[in-house]
Motif scaffolding. Structure first.
Motif, PDB file in Angstrom:
ATOM      1  N   LEU A 260       0.839  -1.202   0.000  1.00 44.68           N
ATOM      2  CA  LEU A 260       0.000   0.000   0.000  1.00 44.68           C
ATOM      3  C   LEU A 260       0.874   1.253   0.000  1.00 44.68           C
ATOM      4  O   LEU A 260       0.653   2.190  -0.774  1.00 44.68           O
ATOM      5  CB  LEU A 260      -0.914  -0.022   1.232  1.00 44.68           C
ATOM      6  N   TRP A 261       1.876   1.245   0.871  1.00 45.01           N
ATOM      7  CA  TRP A 261       2.751   2.409   1.016  1.00 45.01           C
ATOM      8  C   TRP A 261       3.499   2.691  -0.293  1.00 45.01           C
ATOM      9  O   TRP A 261       3.456   3.813  -0.815  1.00 45.01           O
ATOM     10  CB  TRP A 261       3.723   2.145   2.167  1.00 45.01           C
ATOM     11  N   LEU A 262       4.150   1.665  -0.833  1.00 44.79           N
ATOM     12  CA  LEU A 262       4.949   1.876  -2.047  1.00 44.79           C
ATOM     13  C   LEU A 262       4.061   2.279  -3.218  1.00 44.79           C
ATOM     14  O   LEU A 262       4.367   3.231  -3.946  1.00 44.79           O
ATOM     15  CB  LEU A 262       5.741   0.611  -2.389  1.00 44.79           C
ATOM     16  N   ALA A 263       2.954   1.575  -3.406  1.00 42.82           N
ATOM     17  CA  ALA A 263       2.103   1.854  -4.559  1.00 42.82           C
ATOM     18  C   ALA A 263       1.510   3.256  -4.475  1.00 42.82           C
ATOM     19  O   ALA A 263       1.555   4.016  -5.450  1.00 42.82           O
ATOM     20  CB  ALA A 263       0.990   0.807  -4.660  1.00 42.82           C
ATOM     21  N   LEU A 264       0.998   3.621  -3.299  1.00 44.97           N
ATOM     22  CA  LEU A 264       0.430   4.967  -3.152  1.00 44.97           C
ATOM     23  C   LEU A 264       1.511   6.015  -3.386  1.00 44.97           C
ATOM     24  O   LEU A 264       1.272   7.032  -4.042  1.00 44.97           O
ATOM     25  CB  LEU A 264      -0.136   5.159  -1.741  1.00 44.97           C
ATOM     26  N   SER A 265       2.716   5.753  -2.862  1.00 43.16           N
ATOM     27  CA  SER A 265       3.790   6.739  -2.959  1.00 43.16           C
ATOM     28  C   SER A 265       4.226   6.941  -4.400  1.00 43.16           C
ATOM     29  O   SER A 265       4.287   8.067  -4.885  1.00 43.16           O
ATOM     30  CB  SER A 265       4.997   6.308  -2.123  1.00 43.16           C
ATOM     31  N   TYR A 266       4.530   5.849  -5.112  1.00 40.17           N
ATOM     32  CA  TYR A 266       5.056   6.080  -6.458  1.00 40.17           C
ATOM     33  C   TYR A 266       3.979   6.572  -7.407  1.00 40.17           C
ATOM     34  O   TYR A 266       4.246   7.334  -8.333  1.00 40.17           O
ATOM     35  CB  TYR A 266       5.859   4.893  -7.007  1.00 40.17           C
ATOM     36  N   TYR A 267       2.738   6.157  -7.151  1.00 40.73           N
ATOM     37  CA  TYR A 267       1.633   6.668  -7.979  1.00 40.73           C
ATOM     38  C   TYR A 267       1.491   8.176  -7.793  1.00 40.73           C
ATOM     39  O   TYR A 267       1.484   8.943  -8.757  1.00 40.73           O
ATOM     40  CB  TYR A 267       0.337   5.954  -7.589  1.00 40.73           C
ATOM     41  N   THR A 268       1.409   8.607  -6.524  1.00 42.17           N
ATOM     42  CA  THR A 268       1.205  10.033  -6.264  1.00 42.17           C
ATOM     43  C   THR A 268       2.439  10.848  -6.634  1.00 42.17           C
ATOM     44  O   THR A 268       2.326  11.998  -7.060  1.00 42.17           O
ATOM     45  CB  THR A 268       0.863  10.241  -4.779  1.00 42.17           C
ATOM     46  N   SER A 269       3.636  10.242  -6.486  1.00 42.14           N
ATOM     47  CA  SER A 269       4.863  10.992  -6.786  1.00 42.14           C
ATOM     48  C   SER A 269       4.900  11.430  -8.246  1.00 42.14           C
ATOM     49  O   SER A 269       5.498  12.438  -8.586  1.00 42.14           O
ATOM     50  CB  SER A 269       6.092  10.155  -6.448  1.00 42.14           C
ATOM     51  N   CYS A 270       4.243  10.666  -9.119  1.00 40.33           N
ATOM     52  CA  CYS A 270       4.220  11.046 -10.533  1.00 40.33           C
ATOM     53  C   CYS A 270       3.463  12.356 -10.730  1.00 40.33           C
ATOM     54  O   CYS A 270       3.860  13.189 -11.552  1.00 40.33           O
ATOM     55  CB  CYS A 270       3.565   9.947 -11.358  1.00 40.33           C
ATOM     56  N   PHE A 271       2.384  12.523  -9.975  1.00 40.64           N
ATOM     57  CA  PHE A 271       1.634  13.780 -10.072  1.00 40.64           C
ATOM     58  C   PHE A 271       2.446  14.906  -9.455  1.00 40.64           C
ATOM     59  O   PHE A 271       2.501  16.017  -9.991  1.00 40.64           O
ATOM     60  CB  PHE A 271       0.287  13.647  -9.354  1.00 40.64           C
ATOM     61  N   ILE A 272       3.104  14.595  -8.321  1.00 37.63           N
ATOM     62  CA  ILE A 272       3.906  15.630  -7.653  1.00 37.63           C
ATOM     63  C   ILE A 272       5.055  16.062  -8.558  1.00 37.63           C
ATOM     64  O   ILE A 272       5.372  17.248  -8.649  1.00 37.63           O
ATOM     65  CB  ILE A 272       4.416  15.109  -6.287  1.00 37.63           C
ATOM     66  N   ALA A 273       5.665  15.109  -9.271  1.00 40.29           N
ATOM     67  CA  ALA A 273       6.779  15.444 -10.167  1.00 40.29           C
ATOM     68  C   ALA A 273       6.337  16.471 -11.198  1.00 40.29           C
ATOM     69  O   ALA A 273       7.058  17.450 -11.465  1.00 40.29           O
ATOM     70  CB  ALA A 273       7.281  14.178 -10.860  1.00 40.29           C
ATOM     71  N   GLU A 274       5.157  16.268 -11.758  1.00 40.95           N
ATOM     72  CA  GLU A 274       4.654  17.221 -12.762  1.00 40.95           C
ATOM     73  C   GLU A 274       4.372  18.581 -12.125  1.00 40.95           C
ATOM     74  O   GLU A 274       4.596  19.619 -12.734  1.00 40.95           O
ATOM     75  CB  GLU A 274       3.379  16.674 -13.417  1.00 40.95           C
ATOM     76  N   ILE A 275       3.887  18.571 -10.896  1.00 37.54           N
ATOM     77  CA  ILE A 275       3.604  19.832 -10.203  1.00 37.54           C
ATOM     78  C   ILE A 275       4.907  20.588  -9.943  1.00 37.54           C
ATOM     79  O   ILE A 275       4.995  21.796 -10.159  1.00 37.54           O
ATOM     80  CB  ILE A 275       2.869  19.552  -8.862  1.00 37.54           C
ATOM     81  N   VAL A 276       5.933  19.830  -9.502  1.00 38.83           N
ATOM     82  CA  VAL A 276       7.226  20.453  -9.221  1.00 38.83           C
ATOM     83  C   VAL A 276       7.822  21.030 -10.513  1.00 38.83           C
ATOM     84  O   VAL A 276       8.320  22.158 -10.543  1.00 38.83           O
ATOM     85  CB  VAL A 276       8.188  19.419  -8.599  1.00 38.83           C
ATOM     86  N   ARG A 277       7.726  20.248 -11.584  1.00 40.09           N
ATOM     87  CA  ARG A 277       8.244  20.718 -12.876  1.00 40.09           C
ATOM     88  C   ARG A 277       7.537  22.023 -13.279  1.00 40.09           C
ATOM     89  O   ARG A 277       8.175  23.005 -13.663  1.00 40.09           O
ATOM     90  CB  ARG A 277       8.006  19.658 -13.940  1.00 40.09           C
ATOM     91  N   ALA A 278       6.217  22.038 -13.137  1.00 39.83           N
ATOM     92  CA  ALA A 278       5.461  23.237 -13.502  1.00 39.83           C
ATOM     93  C   ALA A 278       5.898  24.419 -12.647  1.00 39.83           C
ATOM     94  O   ALA A 278       6.072  25.536 -13.147  1.00 39.83           O
ATOM     95  CB  ALA A 278       3.969  22.984 -13.330  1.00 39.83           C
ATOM     96  N   GLY A 279       6.123  24.149 -11.354  1.00 39.71           N
ATOM     97  CA  GLY A 279       6.507  25.215 -10.438  1.00 39.71           C
ATOM     98  C   GLY A 279       7.839  25.830 -10.810  1.00 39.71           C
ATOM     99  O   GLY A 279       7.989  27.056 -10.831  1.00 39.71           O
ATOM    100  N   ILE A 280       8.796  24.965 -11.140  1.00 34.20           N
ATOM    101  CA  ILE A 280      10.128  25.477 -11.472  1.00 34.20           C
ATOM    102  C   ILE A 280      10.089  26.236 -12.805  1.00 34.20           C
ATOM    103  O   ILE A 280      10.666  27.315 -12.940  1.00 34.20           O
ATOM    104  CB  ILE A 280      11.154  24.322 -11.518  1.00 34.20           C
ATOM    105  N   LEU A 281       9.352  25.678 -13.767  1.00 32.74           N
ATOM    106  CA  LEU A 281       9.272  26.339 -15.068  1.00 32.74           C
ATOM    107  C   LEU A 281       8.528  27.674 -14.981  1.00 32.74           C
ATOM    108  O   LEU A 281       8.691  28.540 -15.837  1.00 32.74           O
ATOM    109  CB  LEU A 281       8.572  25.432 -16.087  1.00 32.74           C
ATOM    110  N   ALA A 282       7.722  27.834 -13.925  1.00 33.87           N
ATOM    111  CA  ALA A 282       6.940  29.061 -13.805  1.00 33.87           C
ATOM    112  C   ALA A 282       7.803  30.254 -13.415  1.00 33.87           C
ATOM    113  O   ALA A 282       7.397  31.400 -13.572  1.00 33.87           O
ATOM    114  CB  ALA A 282       5.822  28.872 -12.778  1.00 33.87           C
ATOM    115  N   VAL A 283       8.987  29.975 -12.876  1.00 35.46           N
ATOM    116  CA  VAL A 283       9.885  31.085 -12.518  1.00 35.46           C
ATOM    117  C   VAL A 283      10.761  31.388 -13.744  1.00 35.46           C
ATOM    118  O   VAL A 283      11.506  30.536 -14.197  1.00 35.46           O
ATOM    119  CB  VAL A 283      10.778  30.693 -11.322  1.00 35.46           C
ATOM    120  N   SER A 284      10.638  32.597 -14.245  1.00 36.23           N
ATOM    121  CA  SER A 284      11.325  32.878 -15.522  1.00 36.23           C
ATOM    122  C   SER A 284      12.841  32.917 -15.331  1.00 36.23           C
ATOM    123  O   SER A 284      13.346  33.222 -14.250  1.00 36.23           O
ATOM    124  CB  SER A 284      10.823  34.200 -16.099  1.00 36.23           C
TER     125      SER A 284
END
Lengths: 400, 340
Positions: A271-295
């Motif tokens: 449960l822990w591993l599956a929830l973590s790696y599944y959600t981490s994929c969404f977080i990765a995209e959020i982090v990428r968007a955040g960094i790209l948002a700073v010019s």
């Protein structure tokens, strides 16, 4: 009918027509009607429930919580539980298990998500592509299948306890879980704990003081290194001085299973591993968007005023990226908590499996147990939300 | 747009709320619907399982078909409402199912606490343990420290806790939602032991590729009288289910079979047979059913012995003995009140 009544109808119609033409009044009318319909439905549903419960002779009360639960829960790492304890205690065990997997999930998903988000922006083509493929593969498959997959892999590919993989230092890997030595605290361990707490307070005080010095004189202390040294060093020193008040409970194969030590059960791991790696994929995209948002101009500007690269990242890029990252990150943390209710599929004893599952079945109190389970998730989610909102306010652009 | 969505949602919620309102008068509901909704398990070989064409088969399904034959005159007019151990009573109490034929143990808390009506026992069972032969376990008393797969929401969960508690042994409960998942976990070696009703163990073992490598331990640690249930508050419907079961058992006692029921109805001079098969008296009408209700049952599925042997008896892969489920005249416990 009489002319009087006819006149009144026309009058009324005029009034309604006039109100309808007024945009503000119209929106109020529509809202009132909608609210009335919703309330009427709520009343109807509640009445229906009451009538149906009455019809089969069921009472609505929570008295069953005090009765012995009579079933066992094999995974209760925080409090003692046997089948002689009450349904209430079984519920608490379930809530703690839910919290455990939620907290562990949030931590691991955050770490994995941030690393993958940065890797995704890597100028190395291979690294960014691999992460890209992984993210798109994982997040497009329902999380339940990931949980079943990880559980299946652990249970079917790892050996049974009698052929356990011994990876040294008394660590054992089996399909019944990963067994590691458990720390057992001896006399004097309390002192180490107290020293640890004092060290944390000291670090906070030091940080405040260093900031004050910086504000008044401009002198910068290496705050991070010093704080780390205090928090790690002081308890370590206390540990040595107290004569190492710690021993280890080593897992040993006895009969069917390993006994003693700490066990990471396949259900928890999956449960822990599956929830973590599944959600981490969404977080990765959020982090990428955040960094790209700073010019990029921001970086160049801070270089121009003479900030070194790491200070630029720390003082300019990350604070601005966080403003973009935090709000969607909150939803991901909430998702982990709520998705943990899929635990029942593999037999992890969370709050849905205990009070919302076995207790429900054994007592027949569907309404009551479901209200408890929903209340628990609501409280957890609102708490996470409140914390993240506070954090968001703290991080948001301060306009002076 | 938003308003439109709200209105649609309201309409749907309203329809749902209304749909659940009516509950009494199950017989009229079933007749009007033309289909009997039986709550059955999600799949136990021999008891309730879909064959390769998707037709539901099994011991419990035959009792469901018998009920449909009595009420609607046609054993095919059933719908299997599958339920896990956890959801079965909710499905019955919410009106999704009309009757529960799902190897369900009759207990005080279910009868009184969950507010069900039980109508006798169609299978006398008890909880047992299955272990792989290679573990060399001979008795359930040797299972201290073992990992045990159980289905959640069952009486077995409670019996297990009591058994180990009273014997002062520890165990790891691996709680699984359905029989199928429990079976997979047991075969993968997640558990040393699989426990459920002895009939369920035999049924599950029959699906293994190597049934000879698994043994069922001699101890039976509980009484598990399995039987049909209905909701509180509909006495007429309760009577029907009770006497459907009784008719099936009585038919075996009186020697009425699927093959000879037509002849029996025509020629038998035994008053009880004549009453039951609708030749004499008006028992059918008193139940609110056709006067040939019991005749239809036996025509459709046969008597108790026939249902037993066809689905789970010695000549099937399940291979269960009649044991406690023999007629009382043969030293068993199956005993029906008289049709008088």
């Amino acid at each position: 009918m009489t002319t009087l009544a006819g006149a009144r109808t026309t009058d009324d119609r005029n009034l309604i027509a006039r109100l309808w033409d007024n945009q503000e009044a119209r929106s109020v009318i529509i809202q009132i009607i909608t609210l009335a319909v919703v309330l009427a439905l709520a009343v109807l549903v509640l009445r229906n429930i009451a009538i149906n419960l009455e019809a089969i002779g069921k009472e609505f009360n929570f008295n069953f919580l005090g009765a012995p639960a009579a079933y066992d829960i094999s995974f209760s790492p925080f409090i003692e539980y046997t089948s002689r304890h009450t349904h209430l205690r079984a519920a608490v065990v379930g809530i703690l298990n839910t919290l455990l997997v939620a907290v562990c999930g949030v931590l691991l998903a955050s770490v994995m998500g941030f690393i993958m988000g940065i890797m995704r922006l890597s100028s190395n083509w291979l690294i960014s592509r691999i992460v890209y493929v992984f993210i798109d593969f994982v997040r497009n498959i329902p999380v339940l299948l990931h949980i079943l997959l990880v559980h299946g892999i652990i249970v079917t590919t790892l050996p049974p306890p009698r052929q356990a993989i011994d990876i040294g230092a008394d660590f054992f890997v089996t399909n019944r879980g990963f067994f590691v030595p458990a720390p057992v605290f001896q006399d004097g361990a309390g002192v180490v704990g107290i020293v640890f707490i004092i060290a944390i307070i000291a670090a906070i005080v030091f940080r405040r003081w260093a900031k004050q010095v910086q504000d008044t004189t401009g002198k910068i202390y290496p705050v991070f290194s010093i704080c780390t040294a205090i928090i790690v060093g002081a308890p370590l020193l206390a540990f040595v001085v107290m004569g190492a008040p710690l021993s280890w409970d080593i897992p040993q194969l006895k009969g069917f299973n390993f006994q003693g030590g700490l066990a990471l059960k396949p259900e928890f791991l999956a449960l822990w591993l599956a929830l973590s790696y599944y959600t981490s994929c969404f977080i990765a995209e959020i982090v990428r968007a955040g960094i790209l948002a700073v010019s990029h101009g921001q970086t160049e500007a801070s270089y121009a005023v003479g900030l070194r690269p790491n200070r630029t990242l720390q003082l300019v890029i990350v604070p601005q990226a966080l403003r973009v990252i935090i709000p969607p990150l909150t939803s991901q943390y909430l998702n982990i908590t709520k998705n943990s209710s899929l635990a029942i599929a593999i037999g992890y004893m969370d709050v849905v499996a205990t009070i919302g599952g076995i207790s429900l079945m054994q007592t027949g109190k569907e309404m009551e147990t479901m209200i408890i389970v929903m209340g628990v998730y609501l409280v957890i989610s609102l708490t996470v939300s409140a914390f993240m909102n506070w954090f968001n306010r703290k991080m948001k652009l301060k306009e002076r | 747009m938003k308003l439109k969505t709200t209105v649609t949602l309201c309409a749907v919620a309203f329809a749902l709320a209304i749909a659940n309102a009516a509950q009494a008068g199950t017989l009229e509901d079933v007749k009007k619907r033309g289909v009997l909704n039986c709550v059955v398990s999600t799949g136990i070989p021999g008891f309730a399982f879909p064959d390769k064409d998707g037709n539901w088969k099994g011991f419990d399904i035959d009792f469901c078909r018998a009920t449909a034959a009595a009420v609607l005159g046609d054993p095919k007019k059933i719908k299997a409402v599958t339920a896990t151990g956890k959801t079965r009573f909710t499905k019955l109490n919410s009106g999704e199912g009309d009757v529960l034929w799902r190897n369900t143990t009759l207990t005080f808390s279910r009868d009184v606490g969950v507010k069900l009506r039980f109508h006798g026992v169609n299978y006398y069972d008890g909880q047992g343990f299955m272990v792989p032969k290679k573990l060399g376990v001979k008795s359930a008393k040797d299972l201290g420290g073992a990992s045990i797969c159980i289905q959640t929401g069952t009486t077995t969960e409670l019996n297990l806790a009591d058994f180990f508690h009273s014997n002062g042994m520890k165990y790891e409960a691996v709680t699984i939602e359905t029989n199928d998942e429990a079976r997979q976990n047991y075969l993968a070696g997640r558990c040393d032991v699989y426990t459920t009703d002895a009939s369920g163990l035999a049924a599950t073992r029959s699906t293994f590729t190597d049934p000879e490598n698994h043994v069922i331990l001699p101890e039976i640690i509980s009484k598990e009288p399995l039987g049909p249930a209905t909701r509180h508050g509909d006495d007429q419907w309760s009577d029907i289910v009770t006497w459907v079961l009784n008719a099936i058992i009585t038919a075996e006692e009186l020697g009425i079979t699927q093959a000879n029921v037509r002849k029996m109805r025509r020629t038998s001079k035994n008053p009880e047979i004549m009453r039951m098969l609708g030749k004499e008296g008006n028992q059918g009408a008193e139940l609110g059913l056709d006067k040939k209700w019991a005749y239809n049952i036996i025509r459709a599925v046969g008597n108790y012995g026939e249902i037993f042997e066809r689905n789970i008896g010695k000549d099937t892969p399940i291979g269960l003995e009649r044991g406690l489920n023999a007629l009382w005249t043969n030293g068993g416990l199956q005993y029906s009140p008289p049709f008088r």
